[in-house]
Design an enzyme around this catalytic site. Sequence first.
Site, PDB file in Angstrom:
ATOM      1  N   LYS A 126     -18.093  17.718  -1.349  1.00 13.77           N
ATOM      2  CA  LYS A 126     -17.716  16.629  -2.269  1.00 13.77           C
ATOM      3  C   LYS A 126     -18.943  15.777  -2.554  1.00 13.77           C
ATOM      4  CE  LYS A 126     -14.627  12.692  -2.778  1.00 13.77           C
ATOM      5  NZ  LYS A 126     -13.276  12.185  -2.595  1.00 13.77           N
ATOM      6  N   LYS A 168     -11.637  14.448   5.555  1.00 15.85           N
ATOM      7  CA  LYS A 168     -12.774  13.966   4.766  1.00 15.85           C
ATOM      8  C   LYS A 168     -13.653  13.041   5.590  1.00 15.85           C
ATOM      9  CE  LYS A 168     -13.394  10.390   1.843  1.00 15.85           C
ATOM     10  NZ  LYS A 168     -13.142   9.456   0.742  1.00 15.85           N
ATOM     11  N   ARG A 223       0.847  -1.206   0.000  1.00 17.04           N
ATOM     12  CA  ARG A 223       0.000   0.000   0.000  1.00 17.04           C
ATOM     13  C   ARG A 223       0.878   1.251   0.000  1.00 17.04           C
ATOM     14  NH1 ARG A 223      -3.049  -3.539   3.577  1.00 17.04           N
ATOM     15  NH2 ARG A 223      -2.185  -2.588   5.461  1.00 17.04           N
TER      16      ARG A 223
HETATM   17  P1  13P Z   1     -14.262   7.814  -6.079  1.00  9.86           P
HETATM   18  O1  13P Z   1     -13.805   8.974  -6.919  1.00  9.86           O
HETATM   19  O2  13P Z   1     -13.633   6.499  -6.474  1.00  9.86           O
HETATM   20  O3  13P Z   1     -15.742   7.758  -5.932  1.00  9.86           O
HETATM   21  O4  13P Z   1     -13.677   8.053  -4.627  1.00  9.86           O
HETATM   22  C1  13P Z   1     -13.766   9.298  -4.090  1.00  9.86           C
HETATM   23  C2  13P Z   1     -13.844   9.168  -2.641  1.00  9.86           C
HETATM   24  O5  13P Z   1     -13.010   9.685  -1.941  1.00  9.86           O
HETATM   25  C3  13P Z   1     -14.975   8.445  -2.062  1.00  9.86           C
HETATM   26  O6  13P Z   1     -15.053   8.727  -0.707  1.00  9.86           O
END
Ligand code: 13P
Length: 343
Positions: free
Chosen positions: A221, A138, A48
């Site tokens: 987001k 996030k 990872r």
């Molecule tokens: P994806 O762009 O693969 O949807 O992932 C974004 C993300 O951070 C989801 O929490």
Amino acid sequence: MTVDRARLEETAQAMVAQGKGILAADESNATMTKRLEAVGIESTPDSRRGFRGLMFAAESAADYISGVIMYDETLRQASDDGTPFPVLPASAAILPGIKVDTGAKPLAGFPGETVTEGLDGLRGRLGEYRELGARFAKWRAVIGIGEDRPTHGCIEANAHALARYARLCQEAGIVPIVEPEVLMDGDHSIDRSEEVTATVLRAVFAQLAEQRVLLEGIVLKPNMLLSGYDCPEQASVEEVAERTLACFRRVVPAAVPGIAFLSGGQSDERAAAHLNAMNRIGGVPWELTFSYGRALVAAPLKVWAADTAEVADAQAAFLHRARCNAAARRGEYAESMEHELVA
Ligand code: 13P
């Protein structure tokens, strides 16, 4: 406790800076294991670290990437030469961020629905993450569409948690990415996608106001409005762009500095084309950018899996996707760019 408004606004604006977007490299170990095993690589802390490290170290990444979201494990790892991961992107003027939720868990009383957890002890964890260098965070809420879903109870529980998280982040001087993801799995129409997304966003902004979150110091987001992936009738790129912007104009306050879309399982090309079409239309009060996981990471992972020694090839594949999406963020993406892979 008051918030450092200037610091939050400055960070949020840097995250949605013109011509750049955010790399979501914050898959949990369980999700990253799925992604690695799908391409035949054993998932270990070192594999990872190896994969994420090559993206963080890619030369010129900062031309396209404003911030990178890491997972707890990643934030504590270092490159081969011992440079801590939060320092590596930061030295290239890329802001380090951290996923702080602990995942979407079954919501008691609501079969088939989830609530995202992680509020307990969050104030302490944010303090530590800030010490480690994180400038933003996030939290992803997940809302599914089905016959009787989502329920009001599920939407409210998730919106409340998102708002509590956001305010805790702001008190720690960390910009919260507020991610209420409406999944596009299923055969629902784009009309249904719009109805649910608008309802969820209204609930989220009501809760953000209730919990005294500074809107100038967040990045939203969200998902784009799409036809469900199994819907026989798929909306065109233009329709997705027009309807997403029309819906967001109605429900997202103008004080929010930027909207950084998730890719959510769209093809790499579609994710770029949709963002591009929205930026071409423009005329909205927020920056429109990307915070893609799969649409940035899947291509380099495939290349790396073919030969893990060829780090430069994987970096080129990553930079290619980053360049395409950065162009889309300016409304300058064209499908022909897909054939111009340059190292
Ligand atoms: P994806 O762009 O693969 O949807 O992932 C974004 C993300 O951070 C989801 O929490």
